[in-house]
Design a protein around this motif. Sequence first.
Motif, short mmCIF file in Angstrom:
data_model
loop_
_atom_site.label_atom_id
_atom_site.label_comp_id
_atom_site.label_asym_id
_atom_site.label_seq_id
_atom_site.Cartn_x
_atom_site.Cartn_y
_atom_site.Cartn_z
N VAL A 165 0.85 -1.19 0.00
CA VAL A 165 0.00 0.00 0.00
C VAL A 165 0.88 1.24 0.00
CG1 VAL A 165 -1.78 1.27 1.23
CG2 VAL A 165 -1.82 -1.24 1.22
N CYS B 43 -1.69 6.79 0.40
CA CYS B 43 -3.07 6.37 0.67
C CYS B 43 -3.38 6.66 2.14
CB CYS B 43 -3.26 4.89 0.37
SG CYS B 43 -3.12 4.47 -1.37
N PHE C 226 -9.86 2.51 -1.76
CA PHE C 226 -8.77 2.69 -2.71
C PHE C 226 -8.79 1.55 -3.72
CE2 PHE C 226 -7.66 4.48 1.37
CZ PHE C 226 -7.21 5.76 1.05
N GLU D 138 -6.33 -0.22 -6.85
CA GLU D 138 -5.13 -0.31 -7.68
C GLU D 138 -5.55 -0.88 -9.03
OE1 GLU D 138 -1.23 -3.07 -7.60
OE2 GLU D 138 -1.41 -1.75 -5.84
N LYS E 113 -7.29 10.03 -8.97
CA LYS E 113 -6.00 9.36 -9.09
C LYS E 113 -5.02 9.95 -8.09
CE LYS E 113 -2.39 7.99 -12.35
NZ LYS E 113 -1.90 8.02 -13.75
N ALA F 223 1.67 2.95 -7.80
CA ALA F 223 2.23 1.97 -6.86
C ALA F 223 3.61 1.55 -7.31
CB ALA F 223 1.30 0.77 -6.74
N VAL G 42 -3.09 4.16 -8.75
CA VAL G 42 -3.88 4.01 -7.54
C VAL G 42 -4.90 5.14 -7.46
CG1 VAL G 42 -3.82 3.87 -5.02
CG2 VAL G 42 -1.95 2.87 -6.36
N LYS H 124 -8.71 6.76 -5.55
CA LYS H 124 -9.45 6.83 -4.29
C LYS H 124 -10.87 7.31 -4.56
CE LYS H 124 -9.37 8.97 0.34
NZ LYS H 124 -8.63 9.88 1.25
N TYR I 37 -8.20 -1.33 0.58
CA TYR I 37 -7.32 -1.20 -0.58
C TYR I 37 -7.60 -2.40 -1.47
CZ TYR I 37 -3.04 -0.19 -3.25
OH TYR I 37 -2.14 0.13 -4.24
N THR J 151 -7.76 -4.52 -5.36
CA THR J 151 -7.32 -4.72 -6.73
C THR J 151 -8.47 -5.42 -7.44
OG1 THR J 151 -6.40 -6.95 -6.45
CG2 THR J 151 -4.97 -5.08 -5.87
#
Length: 700
Positions: free
Chosen positions: A595, A599, A609, A611, A642, A646, A652, A654, A688, A690
């Motif tokens: 992370v 963030c 969040f 990714e 944005k 990462a 990444v 939000k 967080y 993906t």
Amino acid sequence: MKQTMRTLLAAVAMTAMAGAVPTIAQSQTGSIRGDVNGDGRVDVADIATIINIMAGKDIEVPDTTGTETPDDPPVIAPKVGWPSKYDGVMLQAFYWDSYDDTQWKQLEGQADELEGTFDLVWLPQSGNCGGKSMGYDDLYWFTNYNSSFGNESQLRSLIDTYKQKGIKTIADVVINHRRNVSNWVDFPRETYKGVTYEMKSTDIVKNDDSGSTQNWATKNGYQLSSNNDTGEDWGGMRDLDHKSTNVQTIVKAYLGFLKNDLGYAGFRYDMVKGYSPSFTGIYNVASEPEFSVGECWDSSNTIKNWIEGTKVDDIIQSAAFDFQFKYVLRNATDKNDWTWLSKPNDDRGTGNNWPLVSSNLEEGKYRRYAVTFVENHDTQVRNNGSSNGPLRKDTLAANAYMMAMPGTPCVFLQHWIDYAPQIKAMVAARKEAGINSESSYEELGKASKYYSFVTKTGNTDRLLVALGNVQTVDATVDSKKWTKVTEGYHYAYYFPTTMNKAYADLPSGKYEGRQQVMLSAVTVPVASPTSIAYTTDGSTPTASSAIVVSGATVTIPVGTTTLKAVMVRDGMTVGEVITRTYNIKEGDKDYPVEVPSFCTVNNGETCAFFEAPQSWNEKIMCWAWDTKNYTGGNWPGQACMKLGTASNGNSVWKWTYTGPLTTYPKYIIFSNNGSPQTDDFTFTNGGYYTKFGLKATVAE
């Protein structure tokens, strides 16, 4: 010249059958015993000659008049269990219950990815075990290779494909014990190349299972061997009597089948503490593997004695896994204290249980025979929670340490799956630096927060390594002697500036997801700074091409890219042009995340969040809901912000809720401006995510 030799050779034939054979040539040349034909070796022709003599037949002896007879006939020495100064790297291609990742077809499909990185691949025991199994309850040795990892045809195809790629395979050999067919003491009856092999109850050691097997055999009318075990007892299956001629015959035939028929290059012997190491020596002399390594899971003194115990004619016949190397690394990471890398493996770090590769163990005498590792299928945390001293953190730093040290490094499959690009870069640096199993090392500095050392080959410094707080070490590195060439979490490698060339840390190959490549000018610094010129279209870089400072990273996108780079100084290119070719596809496998520090969650904030995959090149949208919608009510919802990039190159984003609702949503979806999109994920505040789901939670 033809003569009748019944009288002359009668004594020869009789003593040959007794195993003490003088020869005619012996009186003239000192030839090998049993060499009746005088050709410098004992072979089938000699045996046929003796049989003919015994049958009263005439034989024809070659006329050797005028031919040169060598003074010292050649003697074939036994094979050595591990090559000298070996510079290869091994992959353990399985973990516990890796039935999906270790399918033969799956592994064969990764041949291109493994090529150039791994020289050896250790496969799980490949015979049928009577059911779903990782192979350690072995049953069939010759006739049934339909295992939990695929069928025999797929196995042969895998081994052959790897050979074509320059990758040799290591068979997992389980001969300490064996599973039975239908009762306590019966074994499969198998016919291979016209010979039938079957172990009997008398091939089981007398004290198997602390006498339980003997009790069962007596009650049921069977007889065991009169010999006790020559090693430790193992209660899972029947321990084999390696003093038995039948056992030795079958084991030798089995190893010959693995090597000469299936095509394995070498063997990993399981549970070698279960029988005398002398038998490993006997079996290796008979089968002549290129590589042999034993699992002697014990102190370094015991491992050392096992290695010595494999000797035949005073020549070591096998390497061994360096268990103390693994546990010393575990100690350092568990204790958050890198100084434990320079201590033996015991509670206080004051004993003598040093790794085989350590200079403190007979000045590194056993490095050649040390196969190092940081995790394996026995030490890992398994799905049921069991483990034996697992590596719980700093996986990358641990692998970086192993890859820079003497011995032959063996990478664990789970680590390869999680960190393939980083491990490829480590292996490439090891090979570029010329490190081999018999290299040495010298500590430079150590404290609880860092550790640094130099690896040498001969008397030449090849690689400087920093572990832990790299910044602390970096400040002490002499830039006139060393240039940083690759780095990651808690590790960095430096090449000697005498290399005088451009370097790209990511080797050519196939990758998943956009990659970052560090470009370095490995050269002695001068008044004018040395930079790197590079191209990504395959053209030759010039001083007018894109220029970056040494140590900068460039991004390699999805697709095929040919990167070329060269050093530039005073407006002119310097040294050779290096080339890397990358074939990169969008990642479709889950992966670990780090992370980013940018963030953050504000007090009372409702947010998440994401990714994004590298192919998602439009604005990331969020759709969040329970009985009400938190993102406007119209698909694809609300735009995310944005935040940055990462460490793996992914962007990444939000999402923050700004409406009047005071409860959290139950579900959330992210999308590439509508399509493609993620699955429906359960919402976690500060989560967080993906495309594979929730990976971490950022605290307020």
